[in-house]
Enzyme design. Structure first.
Site, mmCIF file in Angstrom:
data_model
loop_
_atom_site.group_PDB
_atom_site.id
_atom_site.type_symbol
_atom_site.label_atom_id
_atom_site.label_comp_id
_atom_site.label_asym_id
_atom_site.label_seq_id
_atom_site.Cartn_x
_atom_site.Cartn_y
_atom_site.Cartn_z
ATOM 1 N N ALA A 96 0.926 -1.213 0.099
ATOM 2 C CA ALA A 96 0.174 0.019 -0.039
ATOM 3 C C ALA A 96 0.937 1.288 0.025
ATOM 4 C CB ALA A 96 -0.889 0.234 1.204
ATOM 5 N N SER A 97 0.394 2.485 0.536
ATOM 6 C CA SER A 97 0.916 3.491 0.195
ATOM 7 C C SER A 97 2.131 3.669 1.101
ATOM 8 C CB SER A 97 0.133 4.872 0.288
ATOM 9 O OG SER A 97 -0.776 4.679 1.513
ATOM 10 N N LEU A 98 2.178 3.347 2.488
ATOM 11 C CA LEU A 98 2.726 3.511 3.459
ATOM 12 C C LEU A 98 3.766 2.388 3.991
ATOM 13 C CD1 LEU A 98 0.826 5.661 6.109
ATOM 14 C CD2 LEU A 98 1.871 6.474 4.029
ATOM 15 N N ALA A 99 3.241 1.104 3.405
ATOM 16 C CA ALA A 99 3.921 -0.213 3.820
ATOM 17 C C ALA A 99 3.534 -1.087 3.038
ATOM 18 C CB ALA A 99 3.487 -0.393 5.230
ATOM 19 N N GLN A 100 4.103 -2.412 3.246
ATOM 20 C CA GLN A 100 3.747 -3.746 2.677
ATOM 21 C C GLN A 100 3.745 -4.727 3.607
ATOM 22 O OE1 GLN A 100 7.019 -3.254 -0.205
ATOM 23 N NE2 GLN A 100 8.196 -5.024 0.835
ATOM 24 N N VAL A 101 3.104 -5.975 3.227
ATOM 25 C CA VAL A 101 2.786 -6.896 4.227
ATOM 26 C C VAL A 101 3.548 -8.049 3.792
ATOM 27 C CG1 VAL A 101 1.142 -8.278 5.235
ATOM 28 C CG2 VAL A 101 0.601 -6.001 4.963
ATOM 29 N N LYS A 127 3.746 -6.057 8.890
ATOM 30 C CA LYS A 127 3.715 -5.088 8.053
ATOM 31 C C LYS A 127 5.002 -4.252 8.078
ATOM 32 C CE LYS A 127 0.435 -0.992 7.655
ATOM 33 N NZ LYS A 127 -0.781 -0.452 8.138
ATOM 34 N N ASP A 177 -10.800 4.436 6.753
ATOM 35 C CA ASP A 177 -10.260 3.973 5.640
ATOM 36 C C ASP A 177 -10.739 2.645 4.979
ATOM 37 O OD1 ASP A 177 -8.569 4.469 3.333
ATOM 38 O OD2 ASP A 177 -6.866 3.878 4.227
#
Length: 539
Positions: A169-174, A188, A325
Site C-alpha cells: 500500500a502507500s505507506l507499507a507492505q505486508v 507490516k 479508511d
C-alpha cells in the site's frame, strides 16, 4: 491567442511555484536530517521527484488545452474528446503517484473516493490501482527496517519469512511469516522512503495545491492538505495503529455487544512490533468487494453488505471512534468462526478490519448531529436535514448540496417520501447524472468542503468507501442498508435524549418517540419485503 497565452502563463507560474516550494522543502529536510545516509538520499531523490511533478503537470495541462481547443462548449465531440483526455491524464497522474510513492499514493487514494467532485475516469483508474497494487520496497530495504527496529534480519526474528510481499500500500507492505513457536503472522513493514522524503513531498504537494487555488479560486483542495498534515504522522506510527485496533474492538464489546462477535481485528504481537514494524495474527479471508469469493465461502453477499453498513453505523453514531479508511483492501470477510448459520443455511459472515492507522473521534455533539442528519435523510425530513446540516457547518445556502453528497441523490429524491428514495441503481444514467452535478456545482462543492470540519470530511470519505463496496456486492445500493443506517442513527439519537432527560415527563416523551420510531421502521421493513416480492414476481 490571448486566452492561450494566459493559460500558458498560469501553467508556467504553477510549475515554477511547485519547483521553488519543493526545492525549499527539500533543502530544509536535508539540513534537518541527522542521518548522513538519509541526507544523501534526499539530495538525489527530491530533485528527481520535483522534475516528475513539473513534467506531469505540464503534460496534463498541455493535453487539456490543445485537445479541447476550438471544440464548441456543450458539443458531443467536445464531451467525447474530454473523456479521452480525462482517461489519458488519469493514467499520467497514476504513473506519477506510483513513481513518487508514499504521500502521492495517499493523494491518489483520496482522489479515488471523490466521485462527487472529480471526473469518473480519474475515480475508476485510481480506484483500480491505488488500494493494494502499489510499488513494493526491495528486500534490502525491508532488511534495513528490520535491523533498525528489531536489531536482526527477518530470518533471525522469525522461523520463516517470505521475502515477497502479499500486498503493498502507500505507506507499507505486508509479508507472511511464521514465528518460532509455529504461529502464522502478517508482518507490516513501513516503506523506507516515507521517512526519507515525506517532509519534502508534503511541502511540494501543499505548494501545488495552494498555487492552484490562487490561480483557480474554485479549485480548493487545501482541506485535503490540512488533513494529511494531521493524520499522516499518526499513520506512520504503527504502535498508534495497534492501539486503535484494540480500542475499536473494546468499543464493539462495550457499546455494540449484539454484533461484537461479527467484527474482528487481528491480534497484535506487541513484543515484535515497533513504530515502523507491525506483527499481527494472519487472517485468511475474501476481500470484502469480491462477490464470487464471498459466495464460495458459503456467505451471502447481501449479508456482508448489511453487516458492513451496521458495523460502521455503530462506529459513527454510537462509538464516536471511526475507522476512516474502509476501502476494499482493508476489510476481509470470513465465515463466523463459531460456525453459526443463517435460517437459510448460509454461513454467517465476520468482518476482519485491517489497517487501523486512520481513525477519527467524533465528540458527542457532532456524533448526535450527524446521527440526526442521517435519521432525517432516511425519513425524508427536510427540516431535520437542514437543521443538522447547518449545525455541522454546511450553512443554510449549501445544506441541499451536503445532503446530495452524502446520499449521491438529487434533492428531489432526497426528500421524496418513497421508501426507496435513497437507493442508487448503479446504472449508467445514475453515474452520468452524478458527473453532471459534479461539473455543474464544482465551485459550490469546493466551498462546502472548505467549510465542513475535517472530521466530517473523513466521514464523507468513509461513506464513499462503504458505498463503493456495497455497489460491488449489490450492483447499486441496497434499501436494506439505508434502513440499517436509519435504525442505528435513530437509536443513537434516542439514547442521547434519554441521557439528557431531567424529568420523568421528558423520559415518557422520549419513550413514546421511541415507540413511534419502532412502528415506522416496522412499516418500512414491511414495504421492503413487499418490494422484494414484487421484484421476484417480475423476473
Amino acid at each position: 491567442m490571448a486566452v492561450r497565452s494566459f493559460w500558458r502563463a498560469k501553467t508556467k507560474l504553477l510549475l515554477a511555484a511547485a519547483a521553488t516550494g519543493g526545492a525549499g522543502a527539500g533543502a530544509v529536510a536535508i539540513a534537518n536530517s541527522d542521518d548522513p545516509a538519509s541526507a544523501v538520499k534526499l539530495t538525489t531523490a527530491v530533485p528527481t521527484r520535483l522534475l516528475r511533478d513539473a513534467v506531469a503537470a505540464a503534460t496534463i495541462a498541455f493535453d487539456y488545452e490543445y485537445s479541447l481547443w476550438g471544440l464548441p462548449d456543450g458539443s458531443i465531440e467536445r464531451e467525447r474528446v474530454k473523456r479521452e483526455v480525462h482517461t489519458r491524464s488519469a493514467h499520467k497522474l497514476q504513473e506519477l503517484c506510483f513513481k513518487n510513492g508514499g504521500i502521492y499514493i495517499k493523494l491518489g487514494q483520496h482522489i479515488s473516493q471523490l466521485e462527487y467532485l472529480v471526473p469518473d475516469e480519474y475515480v475508476q483508474i485510481m480506484r483500480q490501482s491505488m488500494l493494494n497494487k502499489c510499488p513494493v520496497s526491495s528486500y534490502d530495504q525491508v532488511l534495513e527496517v528490520f535491523k533498525k527496529e528489531l536489531g536482526g534480519a527477518p530470518d533471525e526474528i522469525f522461523d520463516e519469512f517470505d521475502p515477497t510481499p502479499i500486498a503493498s500500500a502507500s505507506l507499507a507492505q505486508v509479508h507472511v511469516a511464521r514465528t518460532h513457536n509455529g504461529q502464522k503472522v502478517a508482518v507490516k513493514v513501513q516503506h523506507t522512503h516515507m521517512t526519507d522524503t515525506a517532509a519534502a513531498d508534503y511541502a511540494t504537494v501543499e505548494m501545488i495545491v495552494n498555487t492552484l487555488h490562487w490561480i483557480f479560486p474554485s479549485f480548493d483542495f487545501r482541506w485535503l492538505v490540512d488533513e494529511m498534515r494531521e493524520s499522516l504522522p499518526k499513520e506512520l506510527d504503527f504502535l498508534i495503529e495497534a492501539k486503535n485496533s484494540v480500542k475499536c474492538m473494546d468499543n464493539f464489546r462495550r457499546f455494540s455487544p449484539h454484533i461484537a462477535e461479527y467484527v474482528y481485528a487481528p491480534r497484535v504481537y506487541w513484543n515484535l512490533s515497533t513504530s515502523k514494524l507491525l506483527v499481527m495474527e494472519y487472517i485468511d479471508g475474501a476481500q470484502v468487494n469480491d462477490y464470487r469469493a464471498i459466495r464460495k465461502l458459503g456467505v451471502k453477499p447481501s449479508d456482508v453488505s448489511n453487516l458492513l453498513s451496521q458495523s460502521f453505523a455503530e462506529m459513527m453514531f454510537k462509538h464516536g471512534f471511526v475507522h476512516c479508511d474502509p476501502h476494499a483492501a482493508n476489510v476481509l470477510v470470513r465465515p463466523l468462526p463459531s460456525g453459526s448459520r443463517s435460517i437459510f443455511g448460509k454461513n454467517k459472515p465476520q468482518l476482519v478490519l485491517l489497517d487501523h492507522g486512520l481513525y477519527k473521534d467524533l465528540d458527542t455533539s457532532m456524533r448526535i448531529n450527524y446521527a440526526s442528519l442521517w435519521k432525517g435523510l432516511v425519513f425524508s425530513d427536510a427540516n431535520a436535514i437542514k437543521e443538522n446540516s447547518v449545525k455541522l457547518g454546511a450553512g443554510e445556502d449549501l445544506y441541499v448540496l451536503f445532503a446530495g453528497i452524502l446520499t449521491m441523490r438529487p434533492w428531489n429524491k432526497v426528500i421524496d417520501p418513497a421508501v426507496d428514495h435513497l437507493v442508487i441503481r448503479g446504472t449508467d444514467g445514475d453515474r452520468s447524472e452524478l458527473q453532471m452535478y459534479a461539473s455543474q456545482y464544482f465551485p459550490q462543492i469546493s466551498e462546502l468542503l472548505r467549510r465542513l470540519p475535517r472530521v466530517i470530511l473523513l466521514m464523507l470519505k468513509t461513506n464513499d468507501c462503504l458505498r463503493a463496496v456495497n455497489r460491488a456486492l449489490m450492483e447499486g445500493s441496497s434499501l436494506e442498508t439505508f434502513l440499517i443506517v436509519g435504525r442505528v442513527s435513530s437509536e443513537a439519537v434516542i439514547e442521547s435524549k434519554l441521557l439528557r432527560s431531567r424529568s420523568f415527563i421528558t423520559r415518557i416523551h422520549v419513550w413514546f418517540e421511541e415507540l413511534l420510531l419502532g412502528a415506522r421502521f416496522f412499516g418500512l421493513q414491511m414495504a421492503l419485503w413487499l418490494l422484494k416480492i414484487q421484484r421476484a414476481l417480475t423476473l
